[in-house]
Design a protein around this motif. Structure first.
Motif, PDB file in Angstrom:
ATOM      1  N   ILE A 180      -2.901   9.324  -9.478  1.00  0.00           N
ATOM      2  CA  ILE A 180      -3.709   9.455  -8.269  1.00  0.00           C
ATOM      3  C   ILE A 180      -5.074   8.789  -8.405  1.00  0.00           C
ATOM      4  N   LYS A 181      -5.650   8.801  -9.597  1.00  0.00           N
ATOM      5  CA  LYS A 181      -7.013   8.284  -9.786  1.00  0.00           C
ATOM      6  C   LYS A 181      -7.162   6.811  -9.429  1.00  0.00           C
ATOM      7  N   ASN A 182      -6.077   6.075  -9.451  1.00  0.00           N
ATOM      8  CA  ASN A 182      -6.154   4.644  -9.158  1.00  0.00           C
ATOM      9  C   ASN A 182      -6.072   4.319  -7.672  1.00  0.00           C
ATOM     10  N   LEU A 183      -5.948   5.340  -6.827  1.00  0.00           N
ATOM     11  CA  LEU A 183      -5.923   5.105  -5.390  1.00  0.00           C
ATOM     12  C   LEU A 183      -7.318   4.842  -4.849  1.00  0.00           C
ATOM     13  N   THR A 184      -7.382   4.135  -3.734  1.00  0.00           N
ATOM     14  CA  THR A 184      -8.655   3.938  -3.042  1.00  0.00           C
ATOM     15  C   THR A 184      -8.900   5.123  -2.110  1.00  0.00           C
ATOM     16  N   LYS A 185     -10.111   5.200  -1.594  1.00  0.00           N
ATOM     17  CA  LYS A 185     -10.464   6.260  -0.643  1.00  0.00           C
ATOM     18  C   LYS A 185      -9.509   6.238   0.552  1.00  0.00           C
TER      19      LYS A 185
ATOM     20  N   GLN B  57       0.832  -1.205   0.000  1.00  0.00           N
ATOM     21  CA  GLN B  57       0.000   0.000   0.000  1.00  0.00           C
ATOM     22  C   GLN B  57       0.866   1.254   0.000  1.00  0.00           C
ATOM     23  N   ALA B  58       1.917   1.261   0.819  1.00  0.00           N
ATOM     24  CA  ALA B  58       2.811   2.423   0.889  1.00  0.00           C
ATOM     25  C   ALA B  58       3.467   2.672  -0.462  1.00  0.00           C
ATOM     26  N   GLN B  59       3.844   1.605  -1.144  1.00  0.00           N
ATOM     27  CA  GLN B  59       4.473   1.761  -2.456  1.00  0.00           C
ATOM     28  C   GLN B  59       3.470   2.247  -3.492  1.00  0.00           C
ATOM     29  N   ARG B  60       2.218   1.759  -3.439  1.00  0.00           N
ATOM     30  CA  ARG B  60       1.181   2.224  -4.379  1.00  0.00           C
ATOM     31  C   ARG B  60       0.923   3.717  -4.204  1.00  0.00           C
ATOM     32  N   ILE B  61       0.814   4.152  -2.951  1.00  0.00           N
ATOM     33  CA  ILE B  61       0.568   5.569  -2.689  1.00  0.00           C
ATOM     34  C   ILE B  61       1.744   6.405  -3.178  1.00  0.00           C
TER      35      ILE B  61
ATOM     36  N   ASP C   3     -12.672   7.196  -6.109  1.00  0.00           N
ATOM     37  CA  ASP C   3     -13.428   6.250  -5.274  1.00  0.00           C
ATOM     38  C   ASP C   3     -14.688   6.904  -4.720  1.00  0.00           C
ATOM     39  N   ASN C   4     -15.279   7.804  -5.529  1.00  0.00           N
ATOM     40  CA  ASN C   4     -16.523   8.503  -5.203  1.00  0.00           C
ATOM     41  C   ASN C   4     -16.439   9.300  -3.899  1.00  0.00           C
ATOM     42  N   ALA C   5     -15.226   9.686  -3.505  1.00  0.00           N
ATOM     43  CA  ALA C   5     -15.085  10.352  -2.208  1.00  0.00           C
ATOM     44  C   ALA C   5     -14.260  11.634  -2.254  1.00  0.00           C
ATOM     45  N   PHE C   6     -13.194  11.672  -3.062  1.00  0.00           N
ATOM     46  CA  PHE C   6     -12.272  12.795  -3.015  1.00  0.00           C
ATOM     47  C   PHE C   6     -11.905  13.300  -4.398  1.00  0.00           C
TER      48      PHE C   6
ATOM     49  N   ASN D  24      -6.671  16.069  -9.887  1.00  0.00           N
ATOM     50  CA  ASN D  24      -6.166  14.682  -9.851  1.00  0.00           C
ATOM     51  C   ASN D  24      -4.922  14.531 -10.724  1.00  0.00           C
ATOM     52  N   ASP D  25      -4.066  15.544 -10.635  1.00  0.00           N
ATOM     53  CA  ASP D  25      -2.763  15.600 -11.316  1.00  0.00           C
ATOM     54  C   ASP D  25      -2.864  15.762 -12.830  1.00  0.00           C
ATOM     55  N   GLU D  26      -4.027  16.209 -13.319  1.00  0.00           N
ATOM     56  CA  GLU D  26      -4.174  16.527 -14.737  1.00  0.00           C
ATOM     57  C   GLU D  26      -4.444  18.021 -14.862  1.00  0.00           C
ATOM     58  N   ARG D  27      -3.639  18.709 -15.681  1.00  0.00           N
ATOM     59  CA  ARG D  27      -3.764  20.160 -15.810  1.00  0.00           C
ATOM     60  C   ARG D  27      -5.134  20.520 -16.391  1.00  0.00           C
ATOM     61  N   GLU D  28      -5.737  21.547 -15.803  1.00  0.00           N
ATOM     62  CA  GLU D  28      -7.039  22.026 -16.275  1.00  0.00           C
ATOM     63  C   GLU D  28      -6.953  23.535 -16.530  1.00  0.00           C
ATOM     64  N   GLN D  29      -7.160  23.958 -17.815  1.00  0.00           N
ATOM     65  CA  GLN D  29      -7.053  25.372 -18.178  1.00  0.00           C
ATOM     66  C   GLN D  29      -8.354  25.945 -18.722  1.00  0.00           C
ATOM     67  N   ASP D  30      -9.440  25.193 -18.554  1.00  0.00           N
ATOM     68  CA  ASP D  30     -10.757  25.651 -19.003  1.00  0.00           C
ATOM     69  C   ASP D  30     -11.402  26.482 -17.893  1.00  0.00           C
ATOM     70  N   LEU D  31     -11.616  27.783 -18.172  1.00  0.00           N
ATOM     71  CA  LEU D  31     -12.204  28.661 -17.162  1.00  0.00           C
ATOM     72  C   LEU D  31     -13.646  28.281 -16.826  1.00  0.00           C
ATOM     73  N   GLN D  32     -14.306  27.573 -17.726  1.00  0.00           N
ATOM     74  CA  GLN D  32     -15.704  27.181 -17.516  1.00  0.00           C
ATOM     75  C   GLN D  32     -15.844  25.794 -16.908  1.00  0.00           C
ATOM     76  N   TYR D  33     -14.701  25.176 -16.546  1.00  0.00           N
ATOM     77  CA  TYR D  33     -14.745  23.777 -16.101  1.00  0.00           C
ATOM     78  C   TYR D  33     -15.548  23.651 -14.800  1.00  0.00           C
ATOM     79  N   VAL D  34     -16.334  22.579 -14.736  1.00  0.00           N
ATOM     80  CA  VAL D  34     -17.137  22.274 -13.554  1.00  0.00           C
ATOM     81  C   VAL D  34     -16.640  20.960 -12.954  1.00  0.00           C
ATOM     82  N   VAL D  35     -16.259  20.999 -11.690  1.00  0.00           N
ATOM     83  CA  VAL D  35     -15.823  19.777 -10.996  1.00  0.00           C
ATOM     84  C   VAL D  35     -17.062  18.940 -10.709  1.00  0.00           C
ATOM     85  N   ASN D  36     -17.086  17.689 -11.218  1.00  0.00           N
ATOM     86  CA  ASN D  36     -18.277  16.851 -11.122  1.00  0.00           C
ATOM     87  C   ASN D  36     -17.939  15.446 -10.638  1.00  0.00           C
TER      88      ASN D  36
END
Length: 423
Positions: free
Chosen positions: A330-335, A317-321, A403-406, A385-397
Motif C-alpha cells: 500500500i505504501k507505494n500508492l499515490t494519494k 493504475q487499476a492494476q497497481r491499486i 504520499d503525506n496524506a493518508f 499500511n498493511d504492516e502488523r503493529e503490536q506495540d501498545l505505545q506506538y504513535v502514528v506519525n
C-alpha cells in the motif's frame, strides 16, 4: 469467417429477420446499420456495451455503423423491459446527456473513418420538427392499435398501465428506422432482445411507406440478454450500476467488476465483450477448467475491458491499486490511488500531527474502547499500511503517511479504515 458466422460463434445472435437474406446482404454489400441509445442518464453503463460493441464489430468487418442518440425519444421514454413509467426529464437536461453519450460512443466507434463513414445522429433533429398532426397522419395511420397491443413491450405493461406517451414510443422508433433508411441507406437495425418489437415495427413501417412495387431491403437483428449464472442482474453491484463514466465508476472499480466474474460466466463474457480470437478464448476456457484458482481468464477479461473503455493508463493504475491492496504494498500508492482504492472505506480526519495508536483506534471508531484497542493490538489484529503493529505505545506519525496524506489501518482480515491527515 464472415461477420454473422463470428457473431453466432460468440452466441451474440438472439433473433434476426430473413436470416438467409441478411447473410447474403452482408456478404455482398457494405451495409449501413444503426443502433439507438436513449439518454436516460448522464452516462451509458455496461448494459449498453453489448450493442455498442456490435456496432464496433460491424465496423471492423467493413460495414458502416450509425449510432443514433435519442434526443427526441429520450424525452418520451421506452416502455421496453420496464414495469413502470420512466420519469420524464427536462429538455435541457436530456440534450446535455446527449452530448455526454456522443463523446462516450466515440471511444468505441471510429467516426473519423472515411472508409466506413460512421456517424452519430440525433433523432431530435427530425422528431422536433414534426407536428402532432404530421405524426398522426404520416406515421400513426400505418399502425393498427391491435398490432401495437400485440407487441411484448406494450402487452407486458397493459395490466399495470401504460401512458399514451410511452405507447407511442414504437411509432417514433419506427420513424427513426424509416428516416435512416431513406436518408442514410440504413438497411439493418440492431438492438437488445427487448427491442425486437420496436425493430419489427420499423420494418413494417418501411414496407408500408415504400413506393408500390419497390423492393426495399431492410433487416433486424437482436443480441441476447446477458445473464449471470448466479441469477443476479448483469452490470449491477451493491453500489449500483457500473457506468462508463470514470467519475461515476472509477477504472479501478470497473476493473474489479470484471475480475470478480464467476468462473461459470467468464468464457461467455470473453466471447461477448472482447475482441479476442475464438482460439484465444478457447485457451482461456481451458485455464478455467484446469487452474481456476489462478483466475487467468478473469484477469484477461478485466484487462481487455478496462483498456477498451478507459485506456492503457487507467488500466495500469487499476492494476497497481489491485496489486497493492492484495499484495500488501500500500505504501507505494499515490494519494489519488489511495482515494480510489479506499473510496467506500470509513474515513477519519486527523487534525493532529501525531496520535497514539490506542487513542486513534478509539476516536476513529476502529475499536469500541481503549480496552478493546489494547486487546486488538496485542492480538495482532491491527495493521498500519498493511504492516502488523503490536506495540501498545506506538504513535502514528508522519512516517506512516502515504504520499503525506493518508494512513490505512486494518483491523482483522478485511476491515479497512482510512485516516486522512489534515495537519
Amino acid at each position: 469467417m464472415n461477420i454473422l458466422e463470428d457473431l453466432r460463434a460468440r452466441d451474440l445472435v438472439n433473433q434476426m429477420t430473413d436470416e438467409a437474406g441478411l447473410e447474403k446482404h452482408l456478404t455482398e454489400d457494405r451495409v449501413s446499420l444503426y443502433c439507438g441509445f436513449d439518454p436516460t442518464a448522464d452516462s451509458l453503463h455496461i448494459g449498453h456495451l453489448l450493442p455498442i460493441l456490435m456496432l464496433k464489430r460491424f465496423q471492423e468487418a467493413g460495414h458502416r455503423p450509425i449510432a443514433l442518440v435519442g434526443g427526441g425519444t429520450g424525452l418520451i421514454g421506452d416502455p421496453s423491459g420496464r414495469n413502470e413509467e420512466r420519469q420524464l426529464n427536462e429538455e435541457s437536461v436530456v440534450q446535455q446527456w446527449v452530448k455526454n453519450i456522443e463523446n462516450q460512443l466515440s471511444r468505441f466507434i471510429d467516426f473519423s473513418d472515411e472508409q466506413t463513414g460512421a456517424k452519430v445522429v440525433n433523432n431530435y433533429d427530425w422528431l422536433s420538427q414534426m407536428s402532432v398532426i404530421d405524426l398522426l397522419r404520416d406515421v400513426g395511420k400505418h399502425f393498427s392499435v391491435n398490432y401495437m397491443l400485440a407487441k411484448d413491450s406494450v402487452e407486458s405493461r397493459i395490466e399495470n398501465g401504460i401512458s399514451y406517451t410511452e405507447f407511442t414510443y414504437m411509432l417514433l422508433q419506427s420513424l427513426d428506422f424509416q428516416r435512416l433508411n431513406q436518408r442514410e441507406n440504413v438497411t439493418l437495425q440492431i438492438g437488445g432482445s427487448d427491442q425486437w418489437g420496436n425493430i419489427t415495427a420499423g420494418l413494417e413501417f418501411i414496407r408500408r411507406t415504400s413506393e408500390e412495387g419497390e423492393d426495399v431491403e431492410a433487416y433486424g437483428l437482436t443480441v441476447p440478454l446477458i445473464t449471470k449464472a448466479d441469477g443476479s442482474k448483469f452490470g449491477k453491484t451493491a453500489g449500483g450500476a457500473i457506468w462508463l463514466d470514470e467519475s461515476k465508476t472509477s477504472p479501478y472499480e470497473f476493473y474489479q467488476f470484471w475480475i470478480n466474474t464467476d468462473d461459470r460466466d467468464v468464457v461467455k463474457f470473453l466471447k461477448s465483450f472482447t475482441f479476442l480470437s475464438l482460439d484465444d478464448i478457447h485457451a482461456l476456457a481451458k485455464e478455467v477448467e484446469e487452474r481456476p484458482e489462478q483466475r487467468i481468464a478473469q484477469r484477461r477479461l478485466a484487462e481487455e475491458m478496462t483498456r477498451m473503455v478507459h485506456g492503457e493508463d487507467a488500466l495500469n493504475q487499476a492494476q497497481r491499486i489491485t496489486e497493492a491492496l492484495f499484495g500488501g504494498d500500500i505504501k507505494n500508492l499515490t494519494k489519488e490511488e489511495v482515494e480510489v482504492g479506499f473510496k467506500d472505506v470509513p474515513t477519519y480526519h486527523l487534525t493532529e500531527g501525531e496520535k497514539g495508536l490506542i487513542d486513534l483506534l478509539v476516536e476513529a471508531g476502529i475499536s469500541s474502547s481503549k480496552r478493546q484497542a489494547r486487546e486488538d493490538i496485542q492480538n495482532g489484529a491491527v495493521y498500519i499500511n498493511d504492516e502488523r503493529e503490536q506495540d501498545l505505545q506506538y504513535v502514528v506519525n508522519h512516517e506512516d503517511r502515504i504520499d503525506n496524506a493518508f494512513t490505512v489501518i486494518r483491523r482483522g482480515k478485511k476491515k479497512y479504515f482510512l485516516i486522512r491527515h489534515d495537519a
